[in-house]
Design an enzyme around this catalytic site. Sequence first.
Site, PDB file in Angstrom:
ATOM      1  N   HIS A 226       0.826  -1.200   0.000  1.00 20.63           N
ATOM      2  CA  HIS A 226       0.000   0.000   0.000  1.00 20.63           C
ATOM      3  C   HIS A 226       0.862   1.253   0.000  1.00 20.63           C
ATOM      4  CE1 HIS A 226       0.688  -0.962   4.274  1.00 20.63           C
ATOM      5  NE2 HIS A 226       0.632   0.349   4.483  1.00 20.63           N
ATOM      6  N   ASP A 228       0.694   5.099   1.617  1.00 23.63           N
ATOM      7  CA  ASP A 228      -0.030   5.834   2.654  1.00 23.63           C
ATOM      8  C   ASP A 228      -0.718   7.086   2.125  1.00 23.63           C
ATOM      9  OD1 ASP A 228       0.738   3.921   4.455  1.00 23.63           O
ATOM     10  OD2 ASP A 228       2.379   5.081   5.308  1.00 23.63           O
ATOM     11  N   HIS A 284       5.055   0.095   0.177  1.00 21.51           N
ATOM     12  CA  HIS A 284       5.598  -0.811   1.183  1.00 21.51           C
ATOM     13  C   HIS A 284       4.561  -1.832   1.635  1.00 21.51           C
ATOM     14  CE1 HIS A 284       3.735   2.542   3.413  1.00 21.51           C
ATOM     15  NE2 HIS A 284       3.423   1.622   4.319  1.00 21.51           N
ATOM     16  N   ARG A 294       4.631  -9.274  17.293  1.00 20.27           N
ATOM     17  CA  ARG A 294       5.291  -8.025  16.882  1.00 20.27           C
ATOM     18  C   ARG A 294       4.464  -6.839  17.386  1.00 20.27           C
ATOM     19  NH1 ARG A 294       4.662  -4.346  12.476  1.00 20.27           N
ATOM     20  NH2 ARG A 294       6.532  -3.898  11.219  1.00 20.27           N
TER      21      ARG A 294
END
Length: 315
Positions: A226, A228, A284, A294
């Site tokens: 995607h 941003d 990214h 995570r």
Amino acid sequence: MAVTRQRNNKGPHATEIERKIKRGNTLRQASWWRGYRGLAALLLVAVCGCAALLLRLASLDSDVTETLVSQRELVSPQPRAYGVPCSEDYDNYKRYPGCTPQKCGRVVTDGVVTREEALALRRLAEKGLALAGSEGGASILDLHSGALSMGKQFVNIYRYFGDQISDVFAQEDFQLYRTVRGRIQAAIAEAFGLDPALMYLTKPTFFSRINSTAARTQHDEYWHPHIDKVTYGSFDYTSLLYLSDYGSDFTGGRFIFMDQNANRTVEPRTGRVSFFSSGSENLHRVEKVSWGTRYAITVSFTCDPEHAIPDPALP
């Protein structure tokens, strides 16, 4: 700089909170998606994608992978910066002199947030996410809007728990959050030659907890490529603060910049800050987590004061 923490004793509402946690656990196991669709889209669409975008970008997901920064490296005191040509995305929006990207790139530093501060923020995230959590592998906690993953939906922690939320969070938690946000903002301004007073925190800004649990809804599918600035028109600069370590706390989960000739990865390290200009020059995705958990915070900035949000505060 070490952070002094004060443990909260159980307040008079502890039993009520525990009852609501149990109710949240029940919802996690048996809830159907309902309501909060707009909020869900707003907070997690950045980690989702559509089939058309995936088809268009498939050729960019190269097998050639370069590690920009490994977990073992300590990038301090000087940040590591990588310049890239700015995309035309910013031409579609009003420009704000002193803030709108004139030079673009990506930067990694381990010198902005200490490990102790990052671990304190991780404990904050763990306390909040312990109240509920997604049925799938990706859960979020947004201290600004109050949004918290619960089963297949979201609840507002401030409305759901009311005054009892003070038995979960302390004022020190929110002060640390604000302090770290300010340091990240200053680091971005210095790296890109901006006036930090012309940068504004924007939404969504949130904690994320990702593990290897299979996705239950599209909102759990955090791994899609995607951009941003395309997903959220207000974004101009995106940052991530990692609260856990690649290789020991989890495997998979690396951050991947998808360039034309290679995938370039950043391996998370507790206290590491990675930030970048938000346009399509920085397409990214996040690698699927294969083991462990995570934790990270996404902190987003805009140049448009109309899209500014305040720092969070306890009710």
